[in-house]
Design an enzyme around this catalytic site. Structure first.
Site, PDB file in Angstrom:
ATOM      1  N   ASP A   9     131.389  87.958  71.245  1.00  0.00           N
ATOM      2  CA  ASP A   9     131.703  86.581  71.615  1.00  0.00           C
ATOM      3  C   ASP A   9     133.178  86.289  71.277  1.00  0.00           C
ATOM      4  O   ASP A   9     133.569  86.361  70.107  1.00  0.00           O
ATOM      5  CB  ASP A   9     130.767  85.672  70.800  1.00  0.00           C
ATOM      6  CG  ASP A   9     131.005  84.194  71.051  1.00  0.00           C
ATOM      7  OD1 ASP A   9     131.943  83.837  71.798  1.00  0.00           O
ATOM      8  OD2 ASP A   9     130.237  83.389  70.479  1.00  0.00           O
ATOM      9  N   ILE A  10     133.960  85.939  72.264  1.00  0.00           N
ATOM     10  CA  ILE A  10     135.407  85.753  72.070  1.00  0.00           C
ATOM     11  C   ILE A  10     135.715  84.566  71.141  1.00  0.00           C
ATOM     12  O   ILE A  10     136.770  84.540  70.511  1.00  0.00           O
ATOM     13  CB  ILE A  10     136.125  85.619  73.432  1.00  0.00           C
ATOM     14  CG1 ILE A  10     137.614  85.966  73.287  1.00  0.00           C
ATOM     15  CG2 ILE A  10     135.929  84.230  74.038  1.00  0.00           C
ATOM     16  CD1 ILE A  10     138.330  86.179  74.599  1.00  0.00           C
ATOM     17  N   ASN A  23     138.342  76.953  85.048  1.00  0.00           N
ATOM     18  CA  ASN A  23     138.436  76.629  86.487  1.00  0.00           C
ATOM     19  C   ASN A  23     139.589  75.647  86.642  1.00  0.00           C
ATOM     20  O   ASN A  23     140.118  75.133  85.653  1.00  0.00           O
ATOM     21  CB  ASN A  23     137.117  76.059  87.025  1.00  0.00           C
ATOM     22  CG  ASN A  23     136.726  74.783  86.328  1.00  0.00           C
ATOM     23  OD1 ASN A  23     137.423  73.780  86.419  1.00  0.00           O
ATOM     24  ND2 ASN A  23     135.634  74.822  85.573  1.00  0.00           N
ATOM     25  N   GLY A  31     129.623  79.717  81.229  1.00  0.00           N
ATOM     26  CA  GLY A  31     130.152  81.017  80.807  1.00  0.00           C
ATOM     27  C   GLY A  31     131.024  80.924  79.567  1.00  0.00           C
ATOM     28  O   GLY A  31     130.750  80.155  78.642  1.00  0.00           O
ATOM     29  N   VAL A  32     132.099  81.696  79.551  1.00  0.00           N
ATOM     30  CA  VAL A  32     132.975  81.749  78.379  1.00  0.00           C
ATOM     31  C   VAL A  32     133.701  80.407  78.180  1.00  0.00           C
ATOM     32  O   VAL A  32     133.968  79.996  77.055  1.00  0.00           O
ATOM     33  CB  VAL A  32     133.936  82.970  78.473  1.00  0.00           C
ATOM     34  CG1 VAL A  32     134.953  82.823  79.574  1.00  0.00           C
ATOM     35  CG2 VAL A  32     134.620  83.226  77.143  1.00  0.00           C
ATOM     36  N   ASP A  33     133.973  79.729  79.285  1.00  0.00           N
ATOM     37  CA  ASP A  33     134.615  78.404  79.239  1.00  0.00           C
ATOM     38  C   ASP A  33     133.748  77.427  78.434  1.00  0.00           C
ATOM     39  O   ASP A  33     134.232  76.747  77.504  1.00  0.00           O
ATOM     40  CB  ASP A  33     134.783  77.918  80.693  1.00  0.00           C
ATOM     41  CG  ASP A  33     135.732  76.742  80.831  1.00  0.00           C
ATOM     42  OD1 ASP A  33     136.392  76.382  79.840  1.00  0.00           O
ATOM     43  OD2 ASP A  33     135.821  76.191  81.944  1.00  0.00           O
ATOM     44  N   SER A 120     136.890  86.335  85.614  1.00  0.00           N
ATOM     45  CA  SER A 120     136.341  86.325  86.998  1.00  0.00           C
ATOM     46  C   SER A 120     135.090  87.179  87.208  1.00  0.00           C
ATOM     47  O   SER A 120     134.534  87.169  88.300  1.00  0.00           O
ATOM     48  CB  SER A 120     137.387  86.755  88.048  1.00  0.00           C
ATOM     49  OG  SER A 120     138.253  85.697  88.358  1.00  0.00           O
ATOM     50  N   THR A 121     134.659  87.953  86.175  1.00  0.00           N
ATOM     51  CA  THR A 121     133.555  88.888  86.437  1.00  0.00           C
ATOM     52  C   THR A 121     132.164  88.290  86.195  1.00  0.00           C
ATOM     53  O   THR A 121     131.163  88.999  86.271  1.00  0.00           O
ATOM     54  CB  THR A 121     133.684  90.176  85.589  1.00  0.00           C
ATOM     55  OG1 THR A 121     133.490  89.857  84.202  1.00  0.00           O
ATOM     56  CG2 THR A 121     135.028  90.837  85.789  1.00  0.00           C
TER      57      THR A 121
HETATM   58  N1  AR6 Z   1     132.725  85.619  74.927  1.00  0.00           N
HETATM   59  C1  AR6 Z   1     133.269  86.580  75.706  1.00  0.00           C
HETATM   60  N2  AR6 Z   1     132.940  86.762  76.993  1.00  0.00           N
HETATM   61  C2  AR6 Z   1     132.001  85.948  77.516  1.00  0.00           C
HETATM   62  C3  AR6 Z   1     131.372  84.917  76.782  1.00  0.00           C
HETATM   63  C4  AR6 Z   1     131.769  84.766  75.422  1.00  0.00           C
HETATM   64  N3  AR6 Z   1     131.254  83.824  74.635  1.00  0.00           N
HETATM   65  N4  AR6 Z   1     130.494  84.277  77.585  1.00  0.00           N
HETATM   66  C5  AR6 Z   1     130.552  84.893  78.784  1.00  0.00           C
HETATM   67  N5  AR6 Z   1     131.445  85.906  78.754  1.00  0.00           N
HETATM   68  P1  AR6 Z   1     132.504  83.592  83.290  1.00  0.00           P
HETATM   69  P2  AR6 Z   1     134.404  83.552  85.543  1.00  0.00           P
HETATM   70  C6  AR6 Z   1     131.866  86.854  79.809  1.00  0.00           C
HETATM   71  O1  AR6 Z   1     131.365  83.284  84.177  1.00  0.00           O
HETATM   72  O2  AR6 Z   1     133.616  84.607  86.241  1.00  0.00           O
HETATM   73  C7  AR6 Z   1     132.978  78.705  84.266  1.00  0.00           C
HETATM   74  O3  AR6 Z   1     132.013  77.769  84.654  1.00  0.00           O
HETATM   75  C8  AR6 Z   1     130.938  87.096  80.965  1.00  0.00           C
HETATM   76  O4  AR6 Z   1     129.967  88.075  80.622  1.00  0.00           O
HETATM   77  O5  AR6 Z   1     132.578  82.924  81.976  1.00  0.00           O
HETATM   78  O6  AR6 Z   1     135.889  83.711  85.451  1.00  0.00           O
HETATM   79  C9  AR6 Z   1     134.389  78.207  84.467  1.00  0.00           C
HETATM   80  O7  AR6 Z   1     134.507  76.819  84.214  1.00  0.00           O
HETATM   81  C10 AR6 Z   1     131.905  87.632  82.010  1.00  0.00           C
HETATM   82  O8  AR6 Z   1     132.087  89.031  81.862  1.00  0.00           O
HETATM   83  O9  AR6 Z   1     133.927  83.291  84.027  1.00  0.00           O
HETATM   84  C11 AR6 Z   1     134.628  78.521  85.906  1.00  0.00           C
HETATM   85  O10 AR6 Z   1     134.092  77.524  86.755  1.00  0.00           O
HETATM   86  C12 AR6 Z   1     133.231  86.949  81.671  1.00  0.00           C
HETATM   87  O11 AR6 Z   1     133.033  86.330  80.396  1.00  0.00           O
HETATM   88  C13 AR6 Z   1     133.888  79.826  86.118  1.00  0.00           C
HETATM   89  O12 AR6 Z   1     132.868  79.836  85.118  1.00  0.00           O
HETATM   90  C14 AR6 Z   1     133.654  85.903  82.673  1.00  0.00           C
HETATM   91  O13 AR6 Z   1     132.516  85.165  83.093  1.00  0.00           O
HETATM   92  C15 AR6 Z   1     134.761  81.026  85.902  1.00  0.00           C
HETATM   93  O14 AR6 Z   1     134.062  82.185  86.250  1.00  0.00           O
END
Ligand code: AR6
Length: 168
Positions: A9-10, A23, A31-33, A120-121
């Site tokens: 977890d970052i 976004n 997600g991470v956001d 983005s993944t």
């Molecule tokens: N720590 C590290 N990595 C994480 C965590 C965490 N706590 N949680 C998820 N990931 P995503 P995107 C990974 O969906 O694809 C949001 O709603 C996850 O496994 O967070 O860039 C924003 O507001 C994946 O590999 O971001 C945008 O609308 C990576 O983080 C949209 O999602 C990115 O997944 C951005 O989509």
């Protein structure tokens, strides 16, 4: 710059800067956001709102910085990754811009360690293998005076496997 892979977890990483996969609204999401805003507290969102009031939305490929609220990091660099739409060249260039612009901002702030999620993944569906290749190449090509270490934080097993291979 040294590179390192951490699974987890970052929000827990005590790097000088952690990067958020935001976004363009900068107002948070899933997600991470979502994890960063939840763990960091309302200060991050307040600063994001100030940035929006100043410059409007954050375009895809660009990056902005806030403090890190309750997180162990000093800064959160918010970058907006591309939504994968099958246009490989265009999406790849935008993802490269995310890493470059985040590193550039970090460099200007005197950051020594920076942690990236796999931008983005997740929700944005960028193919993980290609995204990993772009991330690692962009970091390796970046000339830095200040940054000593880049940490790739992988949350899911698939990305961890991909980055292990790429960083070997
Ligand atoms: N720590 C590290 N990595 C994480 C965590 C965490 N706590 N949680 C998820 N990931 P995503 P995107 C990974 O969906 O694809 C949001 O709603 C996850 O496994 O967070 O860039 C924003 O507001 C994946 O590999 O971001 C945008 O609308 C990576 O983080 C949209 O999602 C990115 O997944 C951005 O989509």
């Amino acid at each position: 710059m040294k590179t390192e892979l951490i699974k987890g977890d970052i929000t827990k990483i005590p790097a000088d800067a952690i990067v958020n996969a935001a976004n363009s609204s900068l107002l948070g999401g899933g997600g991470v956001d979502g994890a960063i805003h939840r763990a960091g507290g309302k200060q991050i969102l307040e600063e994001c709102i100030q940035i929006r009031n100043r410059q409007g939305k954050c375009n895809t490929g660009e990056a902005v910085v806030t403090s890190a609220g309750n997180l162990p990091a000093k800064y959160v660099i918010h970058t907006v990754g591309p939504v994968w739409n099958g246009e490989e060249n265009k999406c790849s260039k935008l993802l490269e811009d995310c890493y470059k612009n985040s590193l550039q901002l970090a460099e200007g702030l005197g950051v020594k360690t920076i942690a990236f999620p796999n931008v983005s993944t997740g929700i944005y569906k960028f193919p993980k293998e290609l995204a990993g290749k772009i991330a690692v190449e962009t970091v390796r090509n970046f000339q830095s005076e200040n940054i000593e270490k880049v940490i790739f934080v992988c949350f899911d097993d698939e990305n961890e496997k991909i980055y292990k291979k790429l960083l070997d």
